[in-house]
Design a protein around this motif. Structure first.
Motif, PDB file in Angstrom:
ATOM      1  N   GLN A 173      27.472  -9.950  -6.837  1.00 26.81           N
ATOM      2  CA  GLN A 173      27.181 -11.131  -6.010  1.00 26.81           C
ATOM      3  C   GLN A 173      25.691 -11.043  -5.715  1.00 26.81           C
ATOM      4  OE1 GLN A 173      29.295 -13.367  -5.321  1.00 26.81           O
ATOM      5  NE2 GLN A 173      28.789 -14.394  -3.421  1.00 26.81           N
ATOM      6  N   VAL A 174      24.913 -11.995  -6.253  1.00 27.75           N
ATOM      7  CA  VAL A 174      23.449 -11.841  -6.159  1.00 27.75           C
ATOM      8  C   VAL A 174      22.788 -13.064  -5.532  1.00 27.75           C
ATOM      9  CG1 VAL A 174      23.373 -10.349  -8.206  1.00 27.75           C
ATOM     10  CG2 VAL A 174      23.020 -12.811  -8.473  1.00 27.75           C
ATOM     11  N   MET A 175      21.543 -12.848  -5.105  1.00 30.77           N
ATOM     12  CA  MET A 175      20.700 -13.942  -4.609  1.00 30.77           C
ATOM     13  C   MET A 175      20.245 -14.759  -5.813  1.00 30.77           C
ATOM     14  SD  MET A 175      19.098 -14.902  -1.763  1.00 30.77           S
ATOM     15  CE  MET A 175      18.495 -13.611  -0.696  1.00 30.77           C
ATOM     16  N   ASP A 176      20.422 -16.079  -5.719  1.00 31.46           N
ATOM     17  CA  ASP A 176      20.072 -16.958  -6.834  1.00 31.46           C
ATOM     18  C   ASP A 176      18.573 -17.264  -6.779  1.00 31.46           C
ATOM     19  OD1 ASP A 176      20.235 -18.617  -8.971  1.00 31.46           O
ATOM     20  OD2 ASP A 176      21.216 -20.270  -7.917  1.00 31.46           O
ATOM     21  N   ARG A 177      17.749 -16.292  -7.248  1.00 23.39           N
ATOM     22  CA  ARG A 177      16.303 -16.551  -7.245  1.00 23.39           C
ATOM     23  C   ARG A 177      15.635 -15.796  -8.391  1.00 23.39           C
ATOM     24  NH1 ARG A 177      14.850 -13.052  -1.965  1.00 23.39           N
ATOM     25  NH2 ARG A 177      14.291 -11.140  -3.031  1.00 23.39           N
TER      26      ARG A 177
END
Ligand code: NDP
Ligand code: HSE
Length: 452
Positions: free
Chosen positions: A369-373
């Motif tokens: 689950q990651v930061m979308d950047r």
């Protein structure tokens, strides 16, 4: 006139009840095939007041198992109680009183098999355990007799009916885990303590027994690296399906075939990987299509090649069928005075050992689950690259709201210790949230062709 073999049954629940009904249906047929009539003379249970609706006289029931295990008129004892404390005592008592014993108790065989086999041999009797692995599939007979001339090159098993039923219903019907487990319990598939099923221990007991028979040294439950299906996320089942994979709780028994041939020309078959974990299988592989309560065991032998055994893995009738097969063997052994003809277990590999999980190599599925950047993927790829772990493909499913998105990576063959290190570092990145999900993949690649 058929000889009569008098049986004392200890435990008459799901499997014991199934056995009594099956014998009532097919006992005469078996007698005509065997020249020996199998007769259940006494039955021990815990609670005499239960309504069992079985085709036997109520007078043969007792709560005193000891009186059966020590009764001189009983030739054979069938233990269908479960657990590893009282059941062990029941079996040891019967063996010490000169009775062969039949059991479906895989936990007991895997944990205390060596002690029980030794006791049987000491008393000139035998211990039969066909029903302990894969329900109605005669896999113990296949390994000990049908494949005796083979070296087992690898063995895969879907060995727990409850877990396979749960995974199938979650995937095909969208049931949640708890509902699917409750149904498996209602159908008589699950253990008295269903944690044994869903946490993988029941499969580990069965894998230990199959590994021991295949490689000739006894594999204890604590040597089997075990992970179950509890907590499996429906999201991973769906993502895996999109990529052409199916989840199975898979037992794997694989020797180190790549080990160099020793100076005397022998190929060492040790250490042996004996593991149980949820695994992604290509959906066109035959094992990926074993559904519901069915089990399957795939055995590759160096003479025969690939073989497959398939059938119902749990439940009253499936298990009763395996106990009937043991009853037939035991009755013939009594009739022919040949109790040791097929010994319960023959150790033949003094140096055998189980492979440490750290050195086991396989491909992996990773979900983060990651930061979308921008830069997130570069950070993750750099950690994997530094540990020499290759990415074979990746995707970031669309349609997730907010700045947190799932990221799925398929990883080339990697060692477990390297993956653990990578996950530790990836989990510490401030663009990664929660615990990464790591699932093994089994591609079923052909075995390497090895020089003789
Ligand atoms: P159940 O719980 O349905 O039956 C257990 C039986 O043991 C009951 O009849 C119970 O009596 C009796 N019992 C318990 N304690 C005693 C005691 N102290 N003295 C006498 N009898 C006692 O279990 P299952 O039939 O499902 O399982 C039996 C064995 O078979 C286990 O080892 C299990 O792992 C194995 N097995 C089960 C399969 C399945 O599909 N269910 C498949 C393959 C193997 P009461 O009825 O009065 O409570
Ligand atoms: N609980 C076991 C299973 C029973 O579900 O496979 C058969 O061993």
């Amino acid at each position: 006139m058929a000889e009569k073999v008098s049986v004392g049954l200890i435990g008459c629940g799901v499997v014991g009840g199934g056995l009594v009904r099956a014998l009532s249906r097919n006992g005469a047929l078996m007698a005509s095939r065997l020249g020996a009539q199998i007769s259940v003379e006494r039955i021990a249970v815990r609670d005499l007041s239960k309504n069992r609706d079985l085709p036997v006289e109520p007078a043969i029931f007792t709560t005193d198992w000891m009186s059966i295990a020590t009764d001189p008129a009983i030739h054979l004892v069938v233990e269908l109680v479960g657990g590893t404390d009282t059941a062990r005592e029941m079996i040891l008592t019967a063996l010490r009183h000169g009775k062969s014993v039949i059991t479906a108790n895989k936990a007991l065989i895997c944990e205390y098999g060596e002690e029980l086999f030794e006791e049987a041999e000491k008393n000139g009797v035998n211990l039969y355990y066909e029903a302990s692995v894969a329900g109605g599939i005669p896999i113990i007979k296949a390994l000990r007799e049908g494949l005796i001339g083979n070296r087992v090159q690898r063995l895969y098993g879907i060995l727990n009916g409850t877990c396979n039923y749960i995974l199938t219903q979650m995937k095909n019907k969208g049931w949640d885990f708890d509902y699917a487990l409750a149904e498996a319990q209602r159908l008589g598939y699950a253990e008295a303590d269903p944690a044994l099923d869903v946490d993988g221990h029941d499969t580990a007991h069965k894998a230990g027994i199959l590994a021991s028979l295949s490689y000739g040294f006894w594999v204890r439950p604590d040597q089997v690296h075990t992970e179950g299906i509890r907590g499996l996320d429906i999201l991973d089942i769906q993502f895996a399906a999109r990529m052409g994979y199916t989840f199975k709780l898979l037992a794997m028994v694989k020797p180190n075939l790549a080990a160099p041939v020793s100076q005397n020309g022998a190929r060492p078959f040790s250490p042996v990987q004996v593991t149980v974990f949820p695994t992604l299988l290509p959906e066109d592989h035959v094992l990926a299509n074993v559904n519901g309560v069915f089990n399957a065991v795939f055995v590759q032998g160096d003479v025969v090649g690939e073989t497959l055994y398939y059938g119902p893995g749990a439940g009253a009738d499936a298990t009763a069928s395996a106990v009937l097969s043991d009853l037939a063997d035991a009755a013939l052994d009594i009739k022919c005075d040949s109790a040791g003809r097929v010994p319960a277990f023959t150790p033949h590999e003094e140096d055998g050992e189980v492979q440490d999980i750290d050195s086991v190599v396989c491909p992996f599925y990773l979900r983060l689950q990651v930061m979308d950047r921008p830069g997130t993927m570069a950070n993750i790829a750099s950690i994997l690259g530094d540990l020499n772990i290759g990415i074979s493909s990746m995707f970031q499913p669309e349609g997730h709201e907010g700045d947190r998105v799932p990221l799925v990576l398929m990883i080339h063959d990697a060692r477990h210790d390297a993956m653990r290190e990578a996950l530790k570092k990836i989990g510490q990145l401030d663009v990664v949230f929660g615990d990464p999900v790591m699932i093994r993949v089994e591609p079923f690649d052909p075995l390497p062709v090895l020089a003789d």
